[in-house]
Motif scaffolding. Structure first.
Motif, mmCIF file in Angstrom:
data_model
loop_
_atom_site.group_PDB
_atom_site.id
_atom_site.type_symbol
_atom_site.label_atom_id
_atom_site.label_comp_id
_atom_site.label_asym_id
_atom_site.label_seq_id
_atom_site.Cartn_x
_atom_site.Cartn_y
_atom_site.Cartn_z
ATOM 1 N N SER A 105 -10.597 4.446 4.410
ATOM 2 C CA SER A 105 -10.582 3.132 5.065
ATOM 3 C C SER A 105 -11.842 2.937 5.910
ATOM 4 O O SER A 105 -12.370 1.823 6.003
ATOM 5 C CB SER A 105 -9.340 2.993 5.957
ATOM 6 O OG SER A 105 -8.154 2.969 5.186
ATOM 7 N N TRP A 137 0.803 -1.224 0.000
ATOM 8 C CA TRP A 137 0.000 0.000 0.000
ATOM 9 C C TRP A 137 0.835 1.273 0.000
ATOM 10 O O TRP A 137 0.445 2.287 -0.595
ATOM 11 C CB TRP A 137 -0.990 0.006 1.175
ATOM 12 C CG TRP A 137 -0.421 0.272 2.537
ATOM 13 C CD1 TRP A 137 -0.072 -0.649 3.459
ATOM 14 C CD2 TRP A 137 -0.164 1.548 3.131
ATOM 15 N NE1 TRP A 137 0.406 -0.048 4.606
ATOM 16 C CE2 TRP A 137 0.354 1.305 4.434
ATOM 17 C CE3 TRP A 137 -0.310 2.868 2.722
ATOM 18 C CZ2 TRP A 137 0.717 2.342 5.304
ATOM 19 C CZ3 TRP A 137 0.053 3.891 3.582
ATOM 20 C CH2 TRP A 137 0.550 3.624 4.855
ATOM 21 N N TYR A 158 -7.023 6.971 5.574
ATOM 22 C CA TYR A 158 -7.757 6.432 6.716
ATOM 23 C C TYR A 158 -9.236 6.808 6.651
ATOM 24 O O TYR A 158 -10.105 6.039 7.074
ATOM 25 C CB TYR A 158 -7.138 6.899 8.035
ATOM 26 C CG TYR A 158 -5.930 6.096 8.432
ATOM 27 C CD1 TYR A 158 -5.951 4.710 8.392
ATOM 28 C CD2 TYR A 158 -4.757 6.716 8.857
ATOM 29 C CE1 TYR A 158 -4.844 3.962 8.750
ATOM 30 C CE2 TYR A 158 -3.641 5.968 9.219
ATOM 31 C CZ TYR A 158 -3.692 4.595 9.161
ATOM 32 O OH TYR A 158 -2.596 3.851 9.510
ATOM 33 N N VAL A 174 -14.376 1.867 3.474
ATOM 34 C CA VAL A 174 -14.127 0.497 3.027
ATOM 35 C C VAL A 174 -14.606 -0.514 4.067
ATOM 36 O O VAL A 174 -15.308 -1.486 3.745
ATOM 37 C CB VAL A 174 -12.621 0.284 2.737
ATOM 38 C CG1 VAL A 174 -12.310 -1.205 2.544
ATOM 39 C CG2 VAL A 174 -12.202 1.069 1.499
ATOM 40 N N HIS A 195 -4.492 -1.513 2.780
ATOM 41 C CA HIS A 195 -4.143 -1.386 4.195
ATOM 42 C C HIS A 195 -5.246 -1.944 5.096
ATOM 43 O O HIS A 195 -5.100 -3.001 5.715
ATOM 44 C CB HIS A 195 -3.873 0.085 4.505
ATOM 45 C CG HIS A 195 -3.397 0.350 5.899
ATOM 46 N ND1 HIS A 195 -3.021 -0.641 6.774
ATOM 47 C CD2 HIS A 195 -3.244 1.524 6.586
ATOM 48 C CE1 HIS A 195 -2.657 -0.118 7.927
ATOM 49 N NE2 HIS A 195 -2.798 1.201 7.846
ATOM 50 N N PHE A 196 -6.383 -1.251 5.163
ATOM 51 C CA PHE A 196 -7.440 -1.714 6.066
ATOM 52 C C PHE A 196 -8.291 -2.815 5.442
ATOM 53 O O PHE A 196 -8.919 -3.598 6.172
ATOM 54 C CB PHE A 196 -8.305 -0.552 6.541
ATOM 55 C CG PHE A 196 -7.976 -0.161 7.958
ATOM 56 C CD1 PHE A 196 -8.572 -0.808 9.029
ATOM 57 C CD2 PHE A 196 -7.035 0.821 8.217
ATOM 58 C CE1 PHE A 196 -8.249 -0.475 10.339
ATOM 59 C CE2 PHE A 196 -6.717 1.169 9.519
ATOM 60 C CZ PHE A 196 -7.323 0.511 10.594
ATOM 61 N N VAL A 256 -10.774 1.151 12.943
ATOM 62 C CA VAL A 256 -10.506 2.048 11.819
ATOM 63 C C VAL A 256 -10.974 3.473 12.129
ATOM 64 O O VAL A 256 -10.338 4.451 11.699
ATOM 65 C CB VAL A 256 -11.178 1.528 10.523
ATOM 66 C CG1 VAL A 256 -12.691 1.649 10.581
ATOM 67 C CG2 VAL A 256 -10.634 2.273 9.303
ATOM 68 N N ALA A 267 -6.165 2.431 0.883
ATOM 69 C CA ALA A 267 -7.137 2.036 1.907
ATOM 70 C C ALA A 267 -7.556 0.577 1.733
ATOM 71 O O ALA A 267 -7.656 -0.174 2.718
ATOM 72 C CB ALA A 267 -8.364 2.951 1.841
ATOM 73 N N CYS A 268 -7.793 0.177 0.494
ATOM 74 C CA CYS A 268 -8.195 -1.217 0.230
ATOM 75 C C CYS A 268 -7.084 -2.185 0.600
ATOM 76 O O CYS A 268 -7.344 -3.271 1.146
ATOM 77 C CB CYS A 268 -8.579 -1.382 -1.238
ATOM 78 S SG CYS A 268 -10.125 -0.561 -1.689
#
Length: 328
Positions: A43, A20, A40, A46, A258-259, A215, A255-256
């Protein structure tokens, strides 16, 4: 879901985690702290869209009922998320000052050690997994990181790139970096160890509930840092050579990975235990070097540099294989 599928799933998550930050290379002069906060914020979308779409399919309890029925645990996870968001911002600001090579050596070593210690203290060890074994895997992963970083130093020497700043001027930053990774960024492992529902922790939250609260905390912590920095720097400038649409797209990808990866990790972790999932997850640093090779960052390096990099990658693989064998 069986242990083999969960193990492969966690390995896939390490690819997402190790990838990421590549998006940051494409934001040009846009402030990194603002980009991370944007990531974030997306996120949050997401994770909560995942809750809305897949919560019933996965037989997840009513998330708001679950949160309200255990306020102390909810606040604990939220606090872990805030610490994680602040820690990520502080980590990136130090990386900018002292460079990627030194910072990765320190941060990866401390993060691996911190995550291992947290899971040993707060998670029940699965059958066949001992503390000496976990420490062995941690040592292998830390050694792999150091060896790969040394390969990065040799690569710079091969290309005639000088490393600036004296050792004395870096001591304070290195100390802060160690604290950030041992304490603040270990809050992710801590939240999973204490708050995630597993066979040995039946009173914990479902995976989506745990990540939904975490998150929000990460966004709040990151946003606080960005607001403070914007106040000190006199606002936020968007004339960075990248369109807002592209910035939004890059942040969404991040974001996709990472979280989105975090959500998957919380589903796979209970199957093979948080302890093993955390140890496996710490191998994500490997993919930074894989991306480096794909980007041609080692192009023109000597045979010695490639050989040392190969040894570092092999140590990563050995560590992953050792801990993976305990799940089958």
């Amino acid at each position: 879901m069986n242990a083999i599928v969960a193990t492969l799933g966690v390995i896939f998550v390490t690819i997402l985690w190790g990838s990421w930050f590549q998006t940051v290379k494409h934001i040009k002069t846009f402030p990194v702290h603002a980009f991370i906060t944007l990531m974030y914020g997306l996120s949050v979308l997401v994770v909560w869209v995942s809750i809305a779409l897949f919560g019933n399919f996965l037989n997840t309890k009513d998330i708001f009922f679950e949160i309200s029925s255990n306020i102390p645990l909810s606040m604990f996870v939220l606090l872990c998320g805030i610490c994680f968001g602040i820690g990520m911002q502080m980590h990136l600001s130090i990386v900018k000052r002292i460079g990627l090579i030194l910072s990765t050596s320190v941060s990866a070593s401390c993060a691996i050690l911190g995550g291992t210690i947290v899971t040993i203290l707060f998670s029940e060890l699965p059958k066949g997994v001992t503390i000496p074994l976990l420490m062995l895997v941690a040592v292998l992963l830390i050694s792999a990181t150091i060896v790969c970083q040394y390969a990065g130093i040799l690569r710079d020497k091969d290309k005639g790139i000088a490393v600036a700043a004296t050792k004395e001027s870096r001591k304070k930053d290195v100390f802060h970096l160690a604290f950030i990774n041992l304490v603040l960024l270990s809050s992710y492992a801590l939240a999973n160890s204490i708050a995630l529902k597993t066979p040995t922790n039946p009173r914990g939250f479902e995976a989506l509930t745990n990540m939904g609260v975490l998150v929000i905390g990460a966004f709040v912590g990151s946003l606080a840092v960005t607001l403070i920095r914007c106040h000190k720097e006199g606002g936020l400038r968007f004339d960075c050579g990248v369109s807002r649409k592209k910035l939004l797209g890059l942040a969404l990808i991040a974001a996709c990975c990472h979280f989105g990866g975090n959500v998957l990790h919380t589903f796979f972790a209970p199957v093979i235990s948080v302890t093993i999932a955390t140890a496996l997850g710490n191998s994500y640093h490997l993919w930074s070097y894989v991306w480096g090779l794909l980007y041609g960052e080692f192009k023109g390096s000597s045979v010695k540099t490639y050989a040392i990099l190969g040894i570092g990658i092999l140590l990563f693989v050995i560590g992953v294989v050792i801990i993976s064998l305990k799940t089958v």
